[in-house]
Each structure stands twice: as structure tokens, then as C-alpha cells.
Design an enzyme around this catalytic site. Structure first.
Site: not given
Ligand code: PLP
Lengths: 410, 279
Positions: B50, B61, B176
Site C-alpha cells: 500500500e 490518520d 480492508y
């Protein structure tokens, strides 16, 4: 672009105003904003919620706010205008609300919603601190836990509001990321929300963010325009000829504008922050100096570079220091229904002082941007032109900052 | 013809183990180091790469990946350069899948159609775009699938059974699973809860399920790899990288080995996670 039949029907079901708006959020948050949308739909249809809102707005916020004829400012600007010129200027006195700005109108609506949804913990982002103070206030009133994210730069330039929030029992978290202003505070609030999904309600302070926030915050703020309509009809027997308001994310402006969008004779001006001037690149004028992109859950005009990296905004006013704008404004801009102009730091500072001396009202630096353009526009308009400026907040919070700026200049 | 992603997950399954998916940020701490690291990852044991596309405002994040993106941007990283790095990687590696992961605005500004053509030509296999939920599928997901790029979906602890079919509908490559409600690099997920979630998702899709967010150590990777088809590690690699930078945040000779060493340890962990008799 073709003009729609009505400018007041948006957004569509997926939260779009034309190409703007939408729901650009992480999957973790998607179920939460769908829940919120449903809870808001239910609340809107519930007379008990409306009654609670109305009572709160009247007895706690202190509404209606007056529509005030600013006689000395009007006369002052007529003195420098040509024969027959000089618009009649009215202030919509949002600075008289409890907590000192329009922000409380929206916060009341969202906090009552959070209570209905059973969420005990409230988070908010704030720039000038006015939205943070309003949120901390209503959390105190209803016994809810309150965490406010604020850029570290704003913490230092809006110290009185930081102290007020703490007095009210809120936790203020200074955000050290990026330019340490409103955009960064919003990123951090979103990070909190993805982490605390079960008990937390995110109380957004402006007409931005993912659907349903832009529409919901607009609805809560529209009381400004609805009152203005009724008050102007009562005082002048007709609608105003123009409306003008400053734009950070655009909530005080949208609140004033929205009830008038389908009155084509009412001219509408939004005033963005031009900072050191648009050519300097150091400004916060997303419509004037930006282009459509995606940030904070919606597509809207944004300041950015050619790689799609978001630029840091600049404004003397912490409440306008944001590189984006609510999506509905982007749509009103592209359809041409509203006009967007800008005022520099210097112009706002001059208006701040002029209005203080002429009217005995110290405006916040945010509406001082709108007042700066009133100073430009009013002398070009006929005497019978009725112009309403949204006095969105009072200037007490800005006194230390302005004293500092004037002190170093003298 | 099956894609590089499908082939790689099938190959790992044949070996009776989960795939190791490694995340690094493109251009961190600088272009040349990052390209060298990209090229070193497969030999160190990374099965799927990734490659993070830096963005000024990475809302999902944590501090480690935020800082990595800012280091890269400060050194001039752009989406154009990121695609060029993938192209350079493909000159020597035609089998390791590369998935770009990031936020929508840089892609939107690049231009969706042009981006899909250029990404495909560069050798990109899939996309993970954090701020594009199924509700916004018209933006990039459907065009990407039409262009032959996998659009990899994030499923999260808040994605309930009612919502899962919508999340799994227009997707390819793998799913995911974000193991925690939170940002990257935050607290670690409970392996039991993750195993349950993986089972739940697999009941709805034939696609492999990789698990990420909060996986830091080889031991945690092994625990997740016991049930999942893939384990994603990101912040821990970025932390290892950051720990080797000098006072000016420049790369040192220790930078690449520090990351590849951790990748090797993680690769070892996913290989020993399941009893040998499992397949
Ligand atoms: C008094 C005042 N006016 C205006 C604004 C700008 O926000 P908006 O554009 O949402 O009205 C702020 C924001 O902090 C404010 O405090």
C-alpha cells in the site's frame, strides 16, 4: 448554468447543491451521519422539538434580535456620497444574543438534537472561539461533557474565549497540526469522532461538513433571515433591497440570505476575508481565489495548490481563517444568485474602529469585514436603498488582539 | 485473466498463510529513499504494497502517518511523482500488487479520467480512498472498476450487517477491515473481536479480507493472521522509519534497513501464525 425555479429547495437526497456538498467521509462515520440525518428529520417533524427550540431561542438566547437603523453610519456615508446617494443601513443585531454571536442559534438546535439521540459527549471545532463558547454554554446548561478543538494559533489570539470555555466547564484542546487554525481544528474533531463513535455528537459550527450538516445548520440559522423579513416589513413596509454578511464557513450569511433567495429583487453580497490582499496569496477567500475540491466531507470551493494539497488560509479574523466555504454558497456563487466579494485585514480593522465610534457598537472582526464593504457599497446606492448587514458578533473577544495591533502601529 | 491482487492472495492462501500488506507513504522522507524502500519491500517479505498518497489533511490518520505525509510534501512529493515511482517499481517487479491509499482531493484535482489511465499505465492495481464511502461511488469507484483498477473498500466496526452489502457491492481485490473505530496508529484491536468480524464479513463476500489499523508488532500480526486473509501494517513501519531520521528529518543509512527488518519480522510472523496442518 440555468437558473433553477427555486433557490430554496436544496440539497437533494444525497446532500448535493448542484455539484457541491455530498458525504465524503470515512466509512466509520457514514453510519453516524445517516443516523444524524434521520434523527434530524424526525425532530423537524416533532412539535415538541420545535416548542423546545422556540422556548430556548426566546428565553435563553434572547431572541428576536433587533433590526436596528444605523443612523449615524448611514449619515456618515451619505456625507461622502453624491447627490441622492447613500443607502439606509440596518444592523441585524446577532451580537446581542447570549454568548455574543449568531453561533448559539445553531448550537441550541444541535444540542437539543444530541439530547434526543442520547449522546452525552459533545465535540466541536472553533476558530474565533464563538462557536466553542456557544457549545460550552449549552453543554453547561444541559449537563453534557464538552470537548472543543481549537488551533493553537487561535488559542493565543482569542484568549478571552479560551478562558470563557474553561469557565463553562469545557475542555479546550489546542491543535498543533498544520497552520494551527480552524481547518486543523476540524481535522482533529473528525479524528475524535471516528474514535468515539458510540457516545459522541459532533456539533459543527458552520454550514460545512458532510450532509446533513450544511442544510441543518442553515435551517437553524435561518431564524436570522426570517426575523429580518418580518422586522423590515414592520419598520419599512417592504423587503430590504440588499443583504450583506461576512463568510467564514458561511453560517451567519446563509442564515440571513436563505429566506430571501427566492426574492429576486433582493441583492445578496457575501464578504470573504482577503487577508493581506488576494494578489498576496495570503487570504481566506475560497470563492474568489479557490476552485472546487473535496475536504471535510463536502465538495466546495477550496484554496489549494495544483496537486490538490489544501493551502493555509490567512485572515486577521480567526473566525474567517478557513480555506473552504459551505457548499451551498459555492452553488449560489456558480448560479449567480449571490455575489461574493472580499475585504482585507486593513479594511476590516478600519471598519471595526469606525463603527465603534459612530454607533457605540464594537463589532467582532468577522462582521467588520461585512461592514468594510458596506462602507464601499452604501455610498454608491440610492438613499431609499434598504441594506441589511448581519452584525454576527460583538468585538469583546477581539479587544486584546486589536489593542496589540494598534499598539504596535502607533 | 486474474489480477495481480487476486493472484497474490490466492498464492498466500495456497501456502496456508495470510498475506502481509505493508503501508509506506510515497516520498517519505524523500523521493529517492522512498523509491529505494518501495523496491526493497518485496524481498523483505511484503506480499502487497500500500503506497500512501500524501495529503495535507489526512482526517483518518494518526500522528505517525500525518507526519510522514508532511515530510513527503515538504520534499516536493506530488501525485505525478507517486505514479512515476510506481512506474519505476514495475520495471523490476511485475508481480507484487501495488495499491494507492489516500484521500480524494489530489485525485479529483488530477482529474479522475486522466488519473485512472495514468495509474493503470503505471502499474497500479488498486485504490483505497478513505473519504469515498459507497454513497459517493459515482465519483471514482465505478470509473475505477470500469478502468480495470480494484476499488478496495473499508469495512469498519460501525458497518453493521444491514450496511455490509452496500459496502461490499462495488468492490474488488480484497476487503480492508478497519479493526478499530479510530485513526491509524491508535490502540490495538482485540484479536477475538477481529476474528469474529472477519467471519461476519466473509459470510457476505468471496473476496479476501485483510485487517489493518492498530497492528504494530509481529505478535499482533500473528494473532490477526490466524484468521484473516491479510494483515496490514502501516504506522509501525513509519515509526521505524522516523526513528532513523537525523535532526533535520533526513534519511540516514539506517533508514531502509530499519523498515525492511521490521517487514521481515512481520513476514515471519504471518508464516508461523497458523498450525502447519491448516491447509
Ligand atoms: C462573530 C462571528 N461571525 C462570523 C463568523 C464566521 O462563521 P460563519 O461564516 O459560519 O458565520 C464567526 C466564526 O467564528 C464569528 O465568530
Amino acid at each position: 448554468m440555468n437558473a433553477p425555479n427555486s433557490f430554496r429547495t436544496g440539497p437533494d437526497e444525497s446532500g448535493h447543491f448542484g455539484m457541491f456538498g455530498g458525504r465524503f467521509v470515512a466509512e466509520t462515520l457514514m453510519p453516524l451521519i445517516l443516523d444524524l440525518e434521520k434523527a434530524y428529520q424526525d425532530a423537524k417533524a416533532d412539535p415538541a422539538y420545535k416548542a423546545e427550540m422556540d422556548a430556548g431561542l426566546k428565553h435563553y438566547v434572547g431572541r428576536p434580535s433587533p433590526l436596528y437603523f444605523a443612523e449615524r453610519l448611514t449619515e456618515h456615508l451619505r456625507a461622502g456620497a453624491g447627490e441622492g446617494l447613500g443607502a439606509k443601513i440596518y444592523f441585524k443585531r446577532e451580537e446581542l444574543n447570549h454568548t455574543g454571536s449568531h453561533k448559539v442559534n445553531n448550537v441550541l438546535g444541535q444540542i437539543l438534537l444530541a439530547r434526543r439521540m442520547g449522546k452525552p459527549r459533545i465535540i466541536a471545532e472553533t476558530g474565533a472561539g464563538q462557536h466553542g463558547v456557544a457549545t460550552a454554554t449549552l453543554c453547561a446548561r444541559y449537563g453534557l461533557k464538552c470537548v472543543v478543538y481549537m488551533g493553537a494559533l487561535d488559542v493565543s489570539r482569542q484568549a478571552p474565549n479560551v478562558f470563557r470555555m474553561k469557565m463553562l466547564g469545557a475542555e479546550v484542546v489546542p491543535v498543533q497540526a498544520g497552520a494551527k487554525t480552524l481547518k486543523d481544528a476540524m481535522n482533529e474533531a473528525l479524528r475524535d469522532w471516528v474514535t468515539n463513535v458510540h457516545d459522541t455528537f459532533y456539533c459543527i459550527g458552520t454550514v460545512a461538513g458532510p450532509h446533513p450538516y450544511p442544510a441543518m445548520v442553515r435551517d437553524f440559522q435561518s431564524i436570522i433571515g426570517h426575523e429580518t423579513r418580518a422586522q423590515m416589513l414592520e419598520q419599512e413596509g417592504r423587503l430590504p433591497d440588499s443583504l450583506i454578511a461576512c463568510i467564514g464557513g458561511g453560517s451567519n450569511a446563509m442564515g440571513l440570505f436563505h429566506p430571501f433567495l427566492d426574492d429576486p429583487h433582493v441583492k445578496i453580497w457575501g464578504v470573504e476575508a482577503a487577508g493581506h490582499g488576494i494578489p498576496s496569496g495570503q487570504h481566506a477567500a475560497s470563492l474568489t481565489g479557490g476552485r472546487p475540491g473535496v475536504l471535510h466531507g463536502n465538495r466546495t470551493y477550496l484554496l489549494m495548490d495544483d496537486d490538490g494539497q489544501i493551502a493555509e488560509a490567512h485572515s486577521i479574523s480567526a473566525g474567517l481563517d478557513y480555506p473552504g466555504i459551505g457548499p451551498e454558497h459555492s452553488w449560489l456563487h456558480d448560479t449567480g444568485r449571490a455575489n461574493y466579494i472580499s475585504a482585507t485585514d486593513e479594511e476590516a480593522l478600519a471598519a471595526f474602529q469606525l463603527v465603534s465610534r459612530l454607533e457605540g457598537i464594537i463589532p467582532a472582526l468577522e462582521p467588520a469585514h461585512a461592514l468594510a464593504k458596506v462602507i464601499d457599497l452604501a455610498p454608491t446606492l440610492p438613499k431609499d436603498h434598504l441594506m441589511v448587514v448581519n452584525l454576527s458578533g460583538r468585538g469583546d473577544k477581539d479587544i486584546p488582539q486589536v489593542a496589540d495591533i494598534l499598539g504596535t502601529r502607533i | 485473466m486474474s489480477s495481480r491482487l487476486t493472484q497474490r492472495f490466492e498464492a498466500c492462501a495456497r501456502e496456508g498463510r495470510a498475506a502481509l500488506v505493508t503501508f509506506v507513504t510515497a516520498g517519505d522522507p524523500d523521493h529517492d529513499t522512498s523509491l529505494a524502500l518501495l523496491k526493497a519491500l518485496p524481498a523483505a517479505g511484503s506480499d502487497v504494497i500500500e503506497f500512501g498518497v500524501p495529503f495535507t489533511d489526512p482526517m483518518a490518520d494518526g500522528p505517525a502517518i500525518q507526519a510522514a505525509g508532511l515530510r513527503a510534501l515538504k520534499n516536493g512529493q506530488t501525485l505525478v511523482k507517486t505514479l512515476a515511482m510506481v512506474r519505476a517499481f514495475r520495471e523490476t517487479d511485475t508481480t507484487t500488487p501495488v495499491v494507492l491509499m489516500g484521500y480524494y482531493n489530489p485525485v479529483y484535482i488530477y482529474g479522475v479520467e486522466r488519473f485512472l489511465v495514468d495509474a493503470k499505465a503505471a502499474g497500479v492495481d488498486g485504490l483505497v480512498v478513505v473519504d469515498l464511502p459507497p454513497e459517493e461511488d459515482n465519483e471514482l469507484c465505478l470509473p475505477a472498476l470500469a478502468a480495470g483498477l480494484a476499488f478496495i473498500r473499508l469495512a469498519t466496526p460501525t458497518t453493521d450487517d444491514k450496511r455490509l452489502p452496500a459496502v461490499l457491492k462495488n468492490t474488488a481485490g480484497f476487503v480492508y477491515y478497519v479493526s478499530i473505530a479510530g485513526i491509524t496508529g491508535a490502540g490495538s484491536a482485540d484479536a477475538g473481536a477481529v476474528a469474529q468480524a472477519v467471519t461476519r464479513i466473509k459470510a457476505h463476500t468471496p473476496l479476501p479480507v485483510a485487517v489493518g489499523f492498530g497492528v504494530k508488532t509481529p505478535a499482533q500480526a500473528a494473532a490477526i493472521a490466524a484468521n484473516a486473509d491479510g494483515v496490514v501494517v502501516g504506522s509501525a513501519l513509519i515509526d521505524a522509519l522516523r526513528g532513523t531520521l537525523d535532526a533535520e528529518e533526513k534519511a540516514t543509512p539506517a533508514t531502509i534497513p530499519a523498515v525492511t527488518r521490521l517487514v521481515s519480522a512481520l513476514a515471519e510472523a504471518v508464516r508461523t501464525a497458523r498450525p502447519a496442518a491448516a491447509e
